[in-house]
Design an enzyme around this catalytic site. Structure first.
Site, PDB file in Angstrom:
ATOM      1  N   PHE A  11     -24.378 191.108 -55.410  1.00  0.00           N
ATOM      2  CA  PHE A  11     -23.386 191.501 -55.303  1.00  0.00           C
ATOM      3  C   PHE A  11     -22.609 191.596 -56.623  1.00  0.00           C
ATOM      4  CE2 PHE A  11     -18.563 189.816 -54.353  1.00  0.00           C
ATOM      5  CZ  PHE A  11     -18.231 191.132 -54.534  1.00  0.00           C
ATOM      6  N   THR A 130     -20.359 178.898 -61.008  1.00  0.00           N
ATOM      7  CA  THR A 130     -19.653 178.916 -60.145  1.00  0.00           C
ATOM      8  C   THR A 130     -18.646 177.691 -60.313  1.00  0.00           C
ATOM      9  OG1 THR A 130     -18.967 178.484 -57.862  1.00  0.00           O
ATOM     10  CG2 THR A 130     -20.900 177.680 -58.465  1.00  0.00           C
ATOM     11  N   ASP A 131     -17.400 178.075 -59.942  1.00  0.00           N
ATOM     12  CA  ASP A 131     -16.310 176.812 -59.961  1.00  0.00           C
ATOM     13  C   ASP A 131     -16.614 175.728 -59.030  1.00  0.00           C
ATOM     14  OD1 ASP A 131     -15.622 178.076 -57.583  1.00  0.00           O
ATOM     15  OD2 ASP A 131     -13.405 178.064 -58.060  1.00  0.00           O
ATOM     16  N   GLU A 132     -17.561 175.987 -57.859  1.00  0.00           N
ATOM     17  CA  GLU A 132     -17.804 175.103 -56.728  1.00  0.00           C
ATOM     18  C   GLU A 132     -18.367 173.821 -57.652  1.00  0.00           C
ATOM     19  OE1 GLU A 132     -19.496 176.405 -52.965  1.00  0.00           O
ATOM     20  OE2 GLU A 132     -18.584 178.343 -53.483  1.00  0.00           O
ATOM     21  N   TYR A 155     -25.769 173.917 -52.224  1.00  0.00           N
ATOM     22  CA  TYR A 155     -25.484 175.042 -53.072  1.00  0.00           C
ATOM     23  C   TYR A 155     -25.180 174.730 -54.385  1.00  0.00           C
ATOM     24  CZ  TYR A 155     -23.325 178.769 -55.123  1.00  0.00           C
ATOM     25  OH  TYR A 155     -22.463 180.029 -56.215  1.00  0.00           O
ATOM     26  N   LYS A 159     -26.396 174.545 -58.420  1.00  0.00           N
ATOM     27  CA  LYS A 159     -25.660 175.391 -59.577  1.00  0.00           C
ATOM     28  C   LYS A 159     -25.562 174.455 -60.467  1.00  0.00           C
ATOM     29  CE  LYS A 159     -25.046 179.211 -60.070  1.00  0.00           C
ATOM     30  NZ  LYS A 159     -25.818 180.348 -60.758  1.00  0.00           N
ATOM     31  N   PRO A 286     -19.715 171.346 -42.624  1.00  0.00           N
ATOM     32  CA  PRO A 286     -19.842 170.199 -43.225  1.00  0.00           C
ATOM     33  C   PRO A 286     -19.617 170.045 -44.676  1.00  0.00           C
ATOM     34  CG  PRO A 286     -21.536 170.904 -41.996  1.00  0.00           C
ATOM     35  CD  PRO A 286     -20.738 171.892 -42.042  1.00  0.00           C
ATOM     36  N   HIS A 288     -16.659 170.746 -46.342  1.00  0.00           N
ATOM     37  CA  HIS A 288     -16.074 172.048 -46.868  1.00  0.00           C
ATOM     38  C   HIS A 288     -14.941 171.539 -47.923  1.00  0.00           C
ATOM     39  CE1 HIS A 288     -13.965 175.967 -45.397  1.00  0.00           C
ATOM     40  NE2 HIS A 288     -14.556 175.984 -46.574  1.00  0.00           N
TER      41      HIS A 288
END
Length: 346
Positions: A11, A130-132, A155, A159, A286, A288
């Site tokens: 993407f 990623t900001d995650e 995930y 990262k 879970p 989140h």
């Protein structure tokens, strides 16, 4: 500039490939063509003599060495990654192998190439993340480049690990790196397992639109073509060893995104209206994260970049694109896991 783009059939990677070729850069697209990749994403760019493609897995070091030797890139833009949180909950091993081991292989292959070439000052290894990795915010505050890492999913943990590897290779070996951490991307060619394409396609099919929990989770939404523009700016002008947070300055609750898409579909495809009747609240994911928000001051002040697409305009463009490109998304609905609720094994 000749740029080696990993994950260039995905993407965000494909948006980078399309824009880079359009701006006259030579691009080598390295992609393993796993489930979320699609060469249709770069079909236009592939017609240019500036474009070449290498099917390879970043876990395959020998293949990476061959590709570096063959193409001799001036820069690497490393986007290849497993990226779907729900899939990482069900199968974390793939995320560790691709995002951690794969990034290690990319760093080592890039370092060997850079060393053989005499360590040219212009070479860049741009790691896209990623900001995650920063975890979750409360109702106030924003992520900056100094925010401590606190990943909450397999995930985001994978990262975060890859980010730390990149920093270590810069400090230990002097590899010339730049890094970016982005907020949630959306737009054309988004694989139909993420929130916005799921909402659009479920609504078009008259199926329930799943909303996790109460839909109160907040994300900062970044139009993918704006993100590609920022990434090409960073790889060209970013300060070595520096990280840049890239955000859309468009915070919104998930439920508001869903309702906006339904309203757009009511306008553009009224035969299914009202589409918000399909909204269905389901058990939350879970772990989140509640809220993500990026402070993009550094990239704005140092490099002069700001997003150009508002959330309202970006969502309108995205819905229109999916309505006009059924031939692109229809075959993807048959791929493994698409249309199924994932991330429940925890």
């Amino acid at each position: 500039m000749k740029i080696l783009v990993t994950g260039g059939a995905g993407f965000i990677g494909s948006a980078v490939v399309r824009l880079a070729v359009a701006r006259g850069h030579e691009v080598v697209n390295l992609d393993a063509l796993t489930y979320a990749a699609n060469l249709e994403n770069v079909a236009g760019a592939a017609r240019s003599n500036l474009y070449s493609f290498e099917q390879a897995d970043i876990r395959d070091r020998a293949a990476l060495d061959r590709i570096f030797a063959t193409h001799n890139p001036d820069a690497v833009m490393h986007l290849a990654a497993e990226s779907h949180v729900d899939r990482s909950i069900d199968g974390p091993g793939e995320f560790i192998q691709t995002n951690v081991t794969g990034t290690f292989n990319m760093l080592e292959a890039a370092r060997a190439h850079w060393t053989r070439a005499g360590k040219p000052e212009a070479f860049r290894f741009h790691h896209i993340s990623t900001d995650e990795v920063f975890g979750t915010l409360g109702e106030t505050g924003k992520f900056t480049e100094e925010t401590p890492y606190a990943p909450n999913s397999p995930y985001s943990a994978s990262k975060a690990a890859s980010d730390h590897l990149v920093r270590a290779w810069a400090e230990t070996y002097g590899l010339p790196v730049v890094m970016t951490n982005c907020s949630n991307n959306y737009g054309p060619y988004h694989f139909p397992e993420k929130l916005i394409p799921v909402v659009i396609l479920n609504a078009l099919h008259g199926r329930p639109i799943p909303v996790y929990g109460k839909g109160e989770n907040v994300r900062d939404w970044l139009y993918v073509e704006d993100h590609a523009d920022a990434l090409l700016l960073v790889v060209a002008k970013g300060k070595l060893g520096r990280s840049y947070n890239i955000g859309g300055e468009n915070e919104a609750k998930n439920i508001d995104i869903v309702r906006t898409i339904c309203a757009l579909l009511d306008e553009m495809r009224p035969d299914g209206a009202p589409h918000d009747r399909l909204i269905t609240y389901v058990t939350d994911r879970p772990g989140h994260d509640l809220r993500y928000a990026i402070d993009p001051s550094r990239i704005r002040e140092e490099l002069g970049w700001r997003p150009s697409v508002t959330l309202e305009e970006g969502l309108r463009r995205t819905v229109r694109w999916y309505l006009d490109n059924e031939a692109w998304w229809r075959p993807l609905l048959e791929r493994a896991g698409v249309g199924q609720r994932l991330g429940t094994k925890a």
